[in-house]
Design an enzyme around this catalytic site. Structure first.
Site, PDB file in Angstrom:
ATOM      1  CD  GLU A  87       8.475 -11.000 -10.088  1.00 55.38           C
ATOM      2  OE1 GLU A  87       8.812  -9.822  -9.906  1.00 55.38           O
ATOM      3  OE2 GLU A  87       7.922 -11.686  -9.196  1.00 55.38           O
TER       4      GLU A  87
ATOM      5  CB  THR B  21       2.458  -4.715  -4.995  1.00 53.74           C
ATOM      6  OG1 THR B  21       3.266  -5.611  -4.241  1.00 53.74           O
ATOM      7  CG2 THR B  21       1.255  -4.284  -4.171  1.00 53.74           C
TER       8      THR B  21
ATOM      9  N   GLY C  61      -0.269  -0.489   6.670  1.00 57.18           N
ATOM     10  CA  GLY C  61       1.061  -0.171   6.139  1.00 57.18           C
ATOM     11  C   GLY C  61       1.702  -1.383   5.478  1.00 57.18           C
TER      12      GLY C  61
ATOM     13  CB  ALA D 128       3.514   2.654  -8.687  1.00 60.60           C
TER      14      ALA D 128
ATOM     15  CG  HIS E  44     -14.339  28.918 -19.278  1.00 61.82           C
ATOM     16  ND1 HIS E  44     -14.589  28.771 -17.931  1.00 61.82           N
ATOM     17  CD2 HIS E  44     -15.524  29.213 -19.868  1.00 61.82           C
ATOM     18  CE1 HIS E  44     -15.892  28.989 -17.717  1.00 61.82           C
ATOM     19  NE2 HIS E  44     -16.477  29.259 -18.876  1.00 61.82           N
TER      20      HIS E  44
HETATM   21  C1  LIG Z   1      -4.076  -1.833  -2.721  1.00 65.09           C
HETATM   22  C2  LIG Z   1      -2.923  -0.983  -3.167  1.00 65.09           C
HETATM   23  C3  LIG Z   1      -3.156   0.079  -4.012  1.00 65.09           C
HETATM   24  C4  LIG Z   1      -2.104   0.868  -4.436  1.00 65.09           C
HETATM   25  N1  LIG Z   1      -2.376   1.922  -5.256  1.00 65.09           N
HETATM   26  C5  LIG Z   1      -1.366   2.710  -5.666  1.00 65.09           C
HETATM   27  C6  LIG Z   1      -1.607   3.791  -6.552  1.00 65.09           C
HETATM   28  O1  LIG Z   1      -2.741   4.032  -6.964  1.00 65.09           O
HETATM   29  N2  LIG Z   1      -0.568   4.542  -6.951  1.00 65.09           N
HETATM   30  C7  LIG Z   1       0.715   4.299  -6.513  1.00 65.09           C
HETATM   31  O2  LIG Z   1       1.636   5.007  -6.895  1.00 65.09           O
HETATM   32  N3  LIG Z   1       0.982   3.275  -5.670  1.00 65.09           N
HETATM   33  C8  LIG Z   1      -0.017   2.476  -5.246  1.00 65.09           C
HETATM   34  N4  LIG Z   1       0.243   1.421  -4.430  1.00 65.09           N
HETATM   35  C9  LIG Z   1       1.652   1.177  -4.033  1.00 65.09           C
HETATM   36  C10 LIG Z   1       2.380   0.445  -5.163  1.00 65.09           C
HETATM   37  O3  LIG Z   1       1.711  -0.752  -5.451  1.00 65.09           O
HETATM   38  C11 LIG Z   1       3.811   0.173  -4.750  1.00 65.09           C
HETATM   39  O4  LIG Z   1       4.414   1.383  -4.353  1.00 65.09           O
HETATM   40  C12 LIG Z   1       4.612  -0.421  -5.899  1.00 65.09           C
HETATM   41  O5  LIG Z   1       4.051  -1.634  -6.330  1.00 65.09           O
HETATM   42  C13 LIG Z   1       6.062  -0.662  -5.455  1.00 65.09           C
HETATM   43  O6  LIG Z   1       6.777  -1.132  -6.540  1.00 65.09           O
HETATM   44  P1  LIG Z   1       8.052  -2.061  -6.338  1.00 65.09           P
HETATM   45  O7  LIG Z   1       8.528  -2.385  -7.713  1.00 65.09           O
HETATM   46  O8  LIG Z   1       8.982  -1.465  -5.376  1.00 65.09           O
HETATM   47  O9  LIG Z   1       7.518  -3.376  -5.618  1.00 65.09           O
HETATM   48  P2  LIG Z   1       6.401  -4.449  -6.047  1.00 65.09           P
HETATM   49  O10 LIG Z   1       5.389  -3.877  -6.926  1.00 65.09           O
HETATM   50  O11 LIG Z   1       5.950  -5.039  -4.755  1.00 65.09           O
HETATM   51  O12 LIG Z   1       7.206  -5.506  -6.868  1.00 65.09           O
HETATM   52  C14 LIG Z   1       8.221  -6.279  -6.313  1.00 65.09           C
HETATM   53  C15 LIG Z   1       8.415  -7.506  -7.173  1.00 65.09           C
HETATM   54  O13 LIG Z   1       9.552  -8.211  -6.722  1.00 65.09           O
HETATM   55  C16 LIG Z   1       9.295  -9.599  -6.714  1.00 65.09           C
HETATM   56  N5  LIG Z   1      10.217 -10.192  -5.738  1.00 65.09           N
HETATM   57  C17 LIG Z   1      10.274  -9.945  -4.410  1.00 65.09           C
HETATM   58  N6  LIG Z   1      11.335 -10.600  -3.870  1.00 65.09           N
HETATM   59  C18 LIG Z   1      11.931 -11.264  -4.887  1.00 65.09           C
HETATM   60  C19 LIG Z   1      13.079 -12.088  -4.954  1.00 65.09           C
HETATM   61  N7  LIG Z   1      13.840 -12.315  -3.890  1.00 65.09           N
HETATM   62  N8  LIG Z   1      13.410 -12.618  -6.153  1.00 65.09           N
HETATM   63  C20 LIG Z   1      12.674 -12.361  -7.255  1.00 65.09           C
HETATM   64  N9  LIG Z   1      11.578 -11.566  -7.244  1.00 65.09           N
HETATM   65  C21 LIG Z   1      11.230 -11.021  -6.073  1.00 65.09           C
HETATM   66  C22 LIG Z   1       7.826  -9.686  -6.346  1.00 65.09           C
HETATM   67  O14 LIG Z   1       7.255 -10.908  -6.767  1.00 65.09           O
HETATM   68  C23 LIG Z   1       7.251  -8.486  -7.101  1.00 65.09           C
HETATM   69  O15 LIG Z   1       6.867  -8.843  -8.404  1.00 65.09           O
HETATM   70  C24 LIG Z   1      -0.781   0.591  -4.001  1.00 65.09           C
HETATM   71  C25 LIG Z   1      -0.537  -0.496  -3.156  1.00 65.09           C
HETATM   72  C26 LIG Z   1      -1.595  -1.272  -2.744  1.00 65.09           C
HETATM   73  C27 LIG Z   1      -1.316  -2.440  -1.843  1.00 65.09           C
END
Ligand SMILES: Cc1cc2nc3c(=O)[nH]c(=O)nc-3n(C[C@H](O)[C@H](O)[C@H](O)COP(=O)(O)OP(=O)(O)OC[C@H]3O[C@@H](n4cnc5c(N)ncnc54)[C@H](O)[C@@H]3O)c2cc1C
Length: 481
Positions: A44, A52, A286, A335, A460
């Site tokens: 990480e 995110t 997006g 997520a 209920h």
């Molecule tokens: C404002 C907002 C609200 C949201 N609300 C919801 C919700 O209520 N419910 C829901 O299901 N989804 C929600 N989402 C979407 C959700 O946040 C994402 O779908 C989810 O975080 C994706 O998870 P991920 O692990 O794929 O990526 P991420 O959470 O983006 O994590 C990726 C990680 O990889 C790390 N990284 C990237 N590249 C590298 C690299 N080369 N080397 C080492 N580390 C690296 C980053 O630092 C990060 O920590 C929301 C998104 C936003 C922007």
């Protein structure tokens, strides 16, 4: 007590799996992998795990939306017979502190879980170096000047996504993405939200509750365009009733900074040029998958519009390299989709049983006021797929618990197959819709039918009874409407 995270970078270690990215997709894969007995490294680049979702997405937004809910209740305290509240004032600093404390608590929780499961958390930027050599992949990890090589039999890419920007724009203190808007030092007097997907709609709802003048500009003909048309239509009506200026079919032409704020020029649905001004603008158009600089080009991995193509086990075209979460093509960027994909990938790696993700079994939730919870096919999608569709709709106005909560907005809509009564889709707009949708997903997983569900006892008085009434409504037999 904060537990230190395991840091293990011994050059001779060969991990069963190295995961690049510690968001929900990556950290869930790491934990489940360790539960299967795999030797796991989690790479990480950020100081904090959580991605995110935990740091600038799901959790902080929902924390603020809960504040908004309480604020709204306080505004109506007198209706509930609670006097003496006077005119409540908002201490925004404390609101932000509470949000940050929630995030910190869960970051610490993740650190604890990594230690508990003996997962090696390696800080730095991870990059694939190419295909495996003699069955072992090498991931280069850069941490400042220091470069190390992590060896693993399998690699999971879980690098997530970032907010897309409109061409020529850069985020700052007035042009905001999800990151900047979560750290505003005061509630903006006015806010333009570009993009009416879940993220844009949630921030619009949140800041409207706190008193901002909110304008929504959406390019497509309707807000929350992935939802059933009736949901889009009704939430538009309800947002307008709350004083939100909703503009669909709006093509943003220019975003400029003025002396005090921003000016957005757009062409409206009738082709007329319009201009709106506000203190801030949120760009929520997006999210782009972070696949650009992780060594994908050195492998057979195939991309589709910047996102990684995977098979049912989340494996890419490069043997032993998997992809999960927001970087995956063809799945919603949520997520819970990412974390399930992570569990599937490590099940495959560990040689365990798994069930592939089914797109029509994914709950989609938007935490607006009122909330949206949906799963499965919309009415239009079901018809397009050739089903003979039977729809049941029940308004929350007929639900006693909704009356108790003082919130009658919205409805439950069931889309079913006329032939066998199978539930094809459930679309809920209303109070606690994001909780209620869990029943619908379970029902669809078990291929429940309308006839069975009409005889399934719901407690209920509960909001869940609105589902029972909606199943009944498919056969024209809702009790409470
Ligand atoms: C404002 C907002 C609200 C949201 N609300 C919801 C919700 O209520 N419910 C829901 O299901 N989804 C929600 N989402 C979407 C959700 O946040 C994402 O779908 C989810 O975080 C994706 O998870 P991920 O692990 O794929 O990526 P991420 O959470 O983006 O994590 C990726 C990680 O990889 C790390 N990284 C990237 N590249 C590298 C690299 N080369 N080397 C080492 N580390 C690296 C980053 O630092 C990060 O920590 C929301 C998104 C936003 C922007």
């Amino acid at each position: 007590m904060e537990l230190p995270v395991v840091e293990e970078t011994a050059a001779e270690t060969i991990y069963d799996v190295a995961i690049i990215g510690g968001g929900p997709a990556g950290y869930t894969a790491a934990i489940r992998g360790a539960q299967y007995g795999l030797k796991v490294a989690l790479i990480e680049m950020n100081d904090r795990l959580g991605g995110t979702c935990l740091l600038v997405g799901c959790i902080p937004t929902k924390a603020l939306l809960f504040n908004a809910e309480i604020w709204d209740h306080l505004q109506h305290a007198a209706e509930f017979g609670i006097q003496g509240i006077g005119a409540p004032t908002l201490d925004w600093t404390t609101v932000l502190q509470r949000k940050d404390a929630i995030v910190t608590k869960h970051v610490k929780g993740l650190d604890f879980l990594m230690k508990k499961h003996k997962i090696a958390v390696i800080r730095g930027y991870g990059r694939l170096t190419g295909p495996a050599q003699a069955g072992v992949h090498a991931v280069e990890v850069a941490n400042g000047e220091a470069i190390s090589n992590i060896q693993a039999k399998n690699v999971i890419l879980a690098t997530g996504s970032e907010a897309k920007m409109l061409p020529g724009l850069k985020a700052d203190d007035r042009i905001l993405t999800n990151i900047e808007i979560l750290a505003l030092n005061e509630v903006p007097k006015s806010l333009i939200v570009i993009g009416a997907g879940a993220v844009g709609m949630e921030f619009a709802s949140l800041f409207r509750t706190f008193g901002s003048e909110v304008t929504i500009l959406e390019f497509l003909p309707r807000v929350v365009p992935v939802e059933d048309e009736e949901v889009s239509k009704e939430i538009t009506r309800l947002f307008k009733k709350r004083g939100i200026d909703v503009n669909t079919g709006a093509k943003v032409e220019k975003v400029e900074k003025t002396e005090t704020g921003v000016r957005v020029s757009f062409t409206d649905a009738n082709g007329k040029s319009q201009v709106k001004e506000a203190e801030k603008v949120l760009v929520a158009v997006g999210r782009a998958g972070l696949t650009g600089n992780v060594g994908v080009e050195k492998t057979k991995i195939e991309l589709e519009r910047g996102l990684v193509k995977v098979d049912a086990a989340q494996e890419t075209a490069e043997p032993g390299v998997f992809a999960v979460g927001d970087i995956v093509a063809g799945l919603p960027q949520l997520a819970h989709v990412g974390s399930m994909a992570g569990m599937i990938a490590v099940a495959k790696i560990a040689g365990r049983k798994f069930r592939p993700i089914r797109r029509d079994r994914i709950p989609g939730c938007t935490y607006t006021e009122p909330q949206i919870g949906s799963a499965g096919l919309t009415e239009t999608q079901a018809k397009e797929k050739g089903y003979e569709v039977k729809v049941g709709k029940f308004p929350f106005a007929g639900n006693a618990k909704a009356t108790i909560l003082g919130n009658h907005d919205g409805f439950v809509k069931i889309v079913s197959d006329a032939k066998y009564g199978e539930i094809l889709g459930v679309h809920i707009l209303g109070v606690q819709a994001t909780e209620l949708i869990a029943e619908a997903v379970a029902v669809m997983e078990l291929e429940g039918t309308v006839d069975e569900l009409m005889f399934t006892i719901h407690a209920h008085p509960t909001l869940a009874e609105s589902l029972l009434d909606a199943y009944g409504a498919v056969n024209g037999m809702a009790i409470n409407a």
